[in-house]
Write a protein that holds these residues in place. Structure first.
Motif, PDB file in Angstrom:
ATOM      1  N   ASN A  17     -19.617  25.412  29.644  1.00 49.57           N
ATOM      2  CA  ASN A  17     -20.327  25.705  30.887  1.00 49.57           C
ATOM      3  C   ASN A  17     -20.043  24.701  31.989  1.00 49.57           C
ATOM      4  O   ASN A  17     -20.205  25.016  33.169  1.00 49.57           O
ATOM      5  CB  ASN A  17     -21.830  25.790  30.611  1.00 49.57           C
ATOM      6  N   GLU A  18     -19.598  23.522  31.605  1.00 46.91           N
ATOM      7  CA  GLU A  18     -19.210  22.524  32.607  1.00 46.91           C
ATOM      8  C   GLU A  18     -17.777  22.750  33.080  1.00 46.91           C
ATOM      9  O   GLU A  18     -17.509  22.776  34.287  1.00 46.91           O
ATOM     10  CB  GLU A  18     -19.361  21.123  32.028  1.00 46.91           C
ATOM     11  N   LYS A  19     -16.864  22.935  32.137  1.00 45.18           N
ATOM     12  CA  LYS A  19     -15.451  23.094  32.506  1.00 45.18           C
ATOM     13  C   LYS A  19     -15.217  24.374  33.298  1.00 45.18           C
ATOM     14  O   LYS A  19     -14.435  24.396  34.258  1.00 45.18           O
ATOM     15  CB  LYS A  19     -14.581  23.100  31.242  1.00 45.18           C
ATOM     16  N   PHE A  20     -15.900  25.457  32.910  1.00 47.02           N
ATOM     17  CA  PHE A  20     -15.670  26.746  33.564  1.00 47.02           C
ATOM     18  C   PHE A  20     -16.848  27.127  34.466  1.00 47.02           C
ATOM     19  O   PHE A  20     -17.141  28.303  34.652  1.00 47.02           O
ATOM     20  CB  PHE A  20     -15.421  27.822  32.506  1.00 47.02           C
ATOM     21  N   TYR A  21     -17.487  26.128  35.032  1.00 50.45           N
ATOM     22  CA  TYR A  21     -18.661  26.314  35.895  1.00 50.45           C
ATOM     23  C   TYR A  21     -18.333  27.229  37.070  1.00 50.45           C
ATOM     24  O   TYR A  21     -17.404  26.979  37.828  1.00 50.45           O
ATOM     25  CB  TYR A  21     -19.115  24.951  36.395  1.00 50.45           C
ATOM     26  N   HIS A  22     -19.063  28.325  37.177  1.00 51.89           N
ATOM     27  CA  HIS A  22     -18.912  29.293  38.274  1.00 51.89           C
ATOM     28  C   HIS A  22     -17.482  29.820  38.379  1.00 51.89           C
ATOM     29  O   HIS A  22     -16.962  30.032  39.470  1.00 51.89           O
ATOM     30  CB  HIS A  22     -19.322  28.671  39.616  1.00 51.89           C
ATOM     31  N   GLN A  23     -16.857  30.062  37.220  1.00 49.75           N
ATOM     32  CA  GLN A  23     -15.477  30.534  37.215  1.00 49.75           C
ATOM     33  C   GLN A  23     -15.342  31.835  36.445  1.00 49.75           C
ATOM     34  O   GLN A  23     -16.185  32.186  35.620  1.00 49.75           O
ATOM     35  CB  GLN A  23     -14.562  29.480  36.574  1.00 49.75           C
ATOM     36  N   THR A  24     -14.240  32.549  36.736  1.00 49.74           N
ATOM     37  CA  THR A  24     -13.836  33.675  35.906  1.00 49.74           C
ATOM     38  C   THR A  24     -12.739  33.191  34.965  1.00 49.74           C
ATOM     39  O   THR A  24     -11.904  32.363  35.338  1.00 49.74           O
ATOM     40  CB  THR A  24     -13.329  34.861  36.739  1.00 49.74           C
ATOM     41  N   VAL A  25     -12.752  33.710  33.728  1.00 46.48           N
ATOM     42  CA  VAL A  25     -11.876  33.161  32.695  1.00 46.48           C
ATOM     43  C   VAL A  25     -11.219  34.277  31.896  1.00 46.48           C
ATOM     44  O   VAL A  25     -11.598  35.448  31.980  1.00 46.48           O
ATOM     45  CB  VAL A  25     -12.673  32.257  31.720  1.00 46.48           C
ATOM     46  N   THR A  26     -10.254  33.873  31.077  1.00 42.20           N
ATOM     47  CA  THR A  26      -9.641  34.760  30.081  1.00 42.20           C
ATOM     48  C   THR A  26     -10.078  34.305  28.690  1.00 42.20           C
ATOM     49  O   THR A  26     -10.520  33.162  28.503  1.00 42.20           O
ATOM     50  CB  THR A  26      -8.111  34.708  30.157  1.00 42.20           C
ATOM     51  N   THR A  27      -9.925  35.173  27.718  1.00 44.55           N
ATOM     52  CA  THR A  27     -10.256  34.781  26.345  1.00 44.55           C
ATOM     53  C   THR A  27      -9.388  33.613  25.882  1.00 44.55           C
ATOM     54  O   THR A  27      -9.841  32.745  25.130  1.00 44.55           O
ATOM     55  CB  THR A  27     -10.120  35.976  25.380  1.00 44.55           C
ATOM     56  N   LYS A  28      -8.151  33.558  26.362  1.00 42.05           N
ATOM     57  CA  LYS A  28      -7.258  32.465  25.958  1.00 42.05           C
ATOM     58  C   LYS A  28      -7.820  31.114  26.383  1.00 42.05           C
ATOM     59  O   LYS A  28      -7.760  30.131  25.623  1.00 42.05           O
ATOM     60  CB  LYS A  28      -5.866  32.654  26.546  1.00 42.05           C
ATOM     61  N   GLN A  29      -8.386  31.053  27.573  1.00 39.77           N
ATOM     62  CA  GLN A  29      -8.956  29.793  28.036  1.00 39.77           C
ATOM     63  C   GLN A  29     -10.100  29.340  27.132  1.00 39.77           C
ATOM     64  O   GLN A  29     -10.224  28.153  26.809  1.00 39.77           O
ATOM     65  CB  GLN A  29      -9.451  29.929  29.472  1.00 39.77           C
ATOM     66  N   ILE A  30     -10.932  30.295  26.727  1.00 41.57           N
ATOM     67  CA  ILE A  30     -12.060  29.960  25.856  1.00 41.57           C
ATOM     68  C   ILE A  30     -11.567  29.555  24.475  1.00 41.57           C
ATOM     69  O   ILE A  30     -12.008  28.547  23.898  1.00 41.57           O
ATOM     70  CB  ILE A  30     -13.036  31.147  25.757  1.00 41.57           C
ATOM     71  N   GLU A  31     -10.649  30.320  23.919  1.00 37.94           N
ATOM     72  CA  GLU A  31     -10.101  30.010  22.597  1.00 37.94           C
ATOM     73  C   GLU A  31      -9.419  28.646  22.601  1.00 37.94           C
ATOM     74  O   GLU A  31      -9.603  27.837  21.680  1.00 37.94           O
ATOM     75  CB  GLU A  31      -9.122  31.095  22.168  1.00 37.94           C
TER      76      GLU A  31
END
Length: 549
Positions: free
Chosen positions: A442-456
């Motif tokens: 939640n800090e790294k991707f704060y207020h962002q849109t992401v892909t599953t790859k980024q989360i994985e």
């Protein structure tokens, strides 16, 4: 058995599931809606300024949307795609105060193509003003079936709102209806309603105006927001005010409920502060202190509308009085209050670019129920709850959907996903690290849109475990890892079956500190004394085991 089947079907079409009617064939309309195509990928939405005036009797709305956008690539593009679903109609269109000739506006189903002779420059900013009107699609059974909601409250008075996740905000107002592009600077929503009604929106109330015999309520969000989260609530509301001392200071709490439900709400919504305490511990600060936290009574079960959570759970615990885990713990708290609020972190703070990756929204949020149960009643209560939800898992299709066509994966993104995260947690054997990973996301991707790859990738990096096969197994197949084993004396021979190539996740033996490290090949080792009788894998791992003769 029949009751259980009905419950599974009912919940699989849960409060966020308007696109779980999976298609096998896709059309150009699906691609236009679900992809960041050549009519969209060169401009970025900065802000929406929406005004809407509904006519309850005629089930008609009219309004306008001023889209502020920025050019991100220096390309010679003439066509802008704007999404507005039939039977809604686009009216007058202006670009930077210059009206676009109607001959340069072409409709193709749920999309309008607007041709301009503008000479675009990278980083330049523009405003596209769009008037709209029509009888929008009316939701038949919201929130499972999306659209505008023209209902009456218990006293026969108008009660209106919208539920449109999956279906898309373009069901009622023109926008760039692509989940990967949120308005960076937020959105303003103005609602013009009869003066005996109150209109609630996302964020903060910034203005009220008298317009003849009507009132205009202007609400504003200053953070990025999903299009489907921009929602009007219109009814005979009363406000309950409170505040929560959280990690970033004082967070305003506002509960808007129908006037005759005030007393019930005051009691039921006492659960809000313990919920916020649980989630701020595990996920980090509430992501929208600027907009505050609101629960708004809605003419449907509920939805995670940012800073204005839709609530319709009848002011009772459980999911409409049911425990979705059958453990008993799910009746100790209000499912809609907890689950939909969990989406403020996973879904609203962190949003996937493509709905095919919606497991990120739903799996972590479903697991928030477990974490909250643990905070209230202890770790074994949390374990009981999440393990109990396994009865809802279907393993029908993979959790990751089809990219570029607005198509989610399986409804298993809820509780198979939660059990996948629970398995990951116990694979770590380090709750401090697990907490740092959840807060770190939640800090790294704060207020962002992401892909599953980024989360994985982030979870692999933080855990120092290569999770490639782990995610391939649970996200991309319907296979449940199955441990085949034989026991002779104090020795166990075992292997994984029903797995993807190279899957080698270790598992812990129940009631022991012993770990097994199975692969697809048979291996033999000694069991610790006492575990050979009634051998089991630790229940916290979402796997199966089969004893072979």
């Amino acid at each position: 058995m029949k009751w259980f089947y009905i419950l599974i079907v009912f919940f699989s079409l849960t409060v966020d599931a308007q696109i779980l009617n999976h298609k096998k064939e896709f059309t150009r309309q699906d691609s236009l809606r679900g992809s960041n195509n050549e009519f969209r990928n060169w401009w970025n939405v900065l802000h929406y300024d929406i005004q809407v005036e509904p006519d309850f009797e005629k089930r008609f709305i009219k309004g306008k949307n001023a889209i502020q956008f920025e050019i991100t690539e220096n390309l010679s593009r003439e066509i802008i795609q704007i999404d507005l679903q039939e039977p809604m109609n686009l009216g007058k269109v202006k670009l930077d105060d210059v009206e676009i000739n109607s001959q340069n506006i072409r409709r193709e189903g749920n999309v309008y193509f607007i041709k301009t002779d503008k000479k675009w420059k990278t980083n330049s900013k523009h405003i596209l003003e769009l008037e709209f009107s029509g009888n929008p699609r009316v939701a038949v059974q919201p929130p499972w079936d999306g659209g505008w909601i023209f209902e009456q409250d218990a006293k026969g008075r108008p009660f209106m709102s919208v539920a449109c996740q999956g279906l898309g905000a373009s069901v009622w107002f023109p926008n760039k209806d692509y989940q990967g592009d949120e308005p960076d600077l937020g959105a303003k929503l103005s609602m013009i309603v009869p003066e005996d009604l109150i209109a609630i929106g996302n964020g903060k109330l910034v203005d009220m105006n008298q317009i003849d015999d009507k009132l205009e309520f202007v609400w504003e969000v200053k953070n990025p927001i999903n299009n489907y989260n921009i929602i009007p609530y219109i009814g005979h509301y009363t406000e309950i005010k409170d505040a929560y001392k959280g990690e970033k200071g004082e967070l305003s709490l506002n509960y808007w409920v129908l006037d005759y439900n005030r007393e019930k709400a005051e009691k039921q919504f006492e659960q809000t502060k313990p919920m916020l305490k649980s989630f701020e511990k595990w996920f980090g600060p509430y992501p929208f202190y600027e907009g505050g936290y609101k629960l708004v009574e809605a003419p449907h079960l509920g939805m995670e509308h940012q800073s204005a959570i839709a609530y319709g759970n009848h002011f009772e615990n459980g999911y409409l009085g049911r425990d979705l885990s059958s453990s008993g713990w799910g009746l100790k708290w209000d499912f809609i209050l907890v689950h939909e609020s969990g989406h403020e972190w996973f879904g609203n703070n962190i949003t996937t670019q493509d709905v095919a990756d919606m497991w990120v929204h739903e799996s972590f949020t479903a697991y928030s129920e477990t974490l909250h149960t643990q905070e209230l009643f202890g770790i074994e209560a949390g374990n009981d709850y999440v393990i109990g939800t396994r009865m809802n898992i279907l393993n029908d299709i993979p959790m990751i959907g089809i990219y570029g066509v607005n198509q989610e994966g399986s409804g298993d993104i809820y509780y198979k996903g939660a059990n996948m995260i629970h398995t990951f947690r116990h694979l770590l054997e380090d709750d401090d690290l697990f907490l740092r990973i959840l807060r770190g996301l939640n800090e790294k991707f704060y207020h962002q849109t992401v892909t599953t790859k980024q989360i994985e990738d982030y979870m692999s990096q933080m855990s120092k475990i290569d999770l490639t096969e782990f995610f391939n197994q649970y996200l991309r197949t319907t296979l449940v890892p199955t441990l085949e084993y034989k026991i002779k004396g104090d020795e166990i021979t075992y292997r994984w079956t029903n797995i993807v190539e190279k899957f080698d996740m270790p598992v812990k033996v129940a009631n022991s500190d012993q770990w097994l490290f199975p692969t697809a090949d048979w291996k033999t080792e000694k069991l610790k004394s006492g575990t050979e009788k009634g051998f089991k894998i630790d229940r916290n791992f979402y796997v199966k085991s089969v004893k072979k003769d």
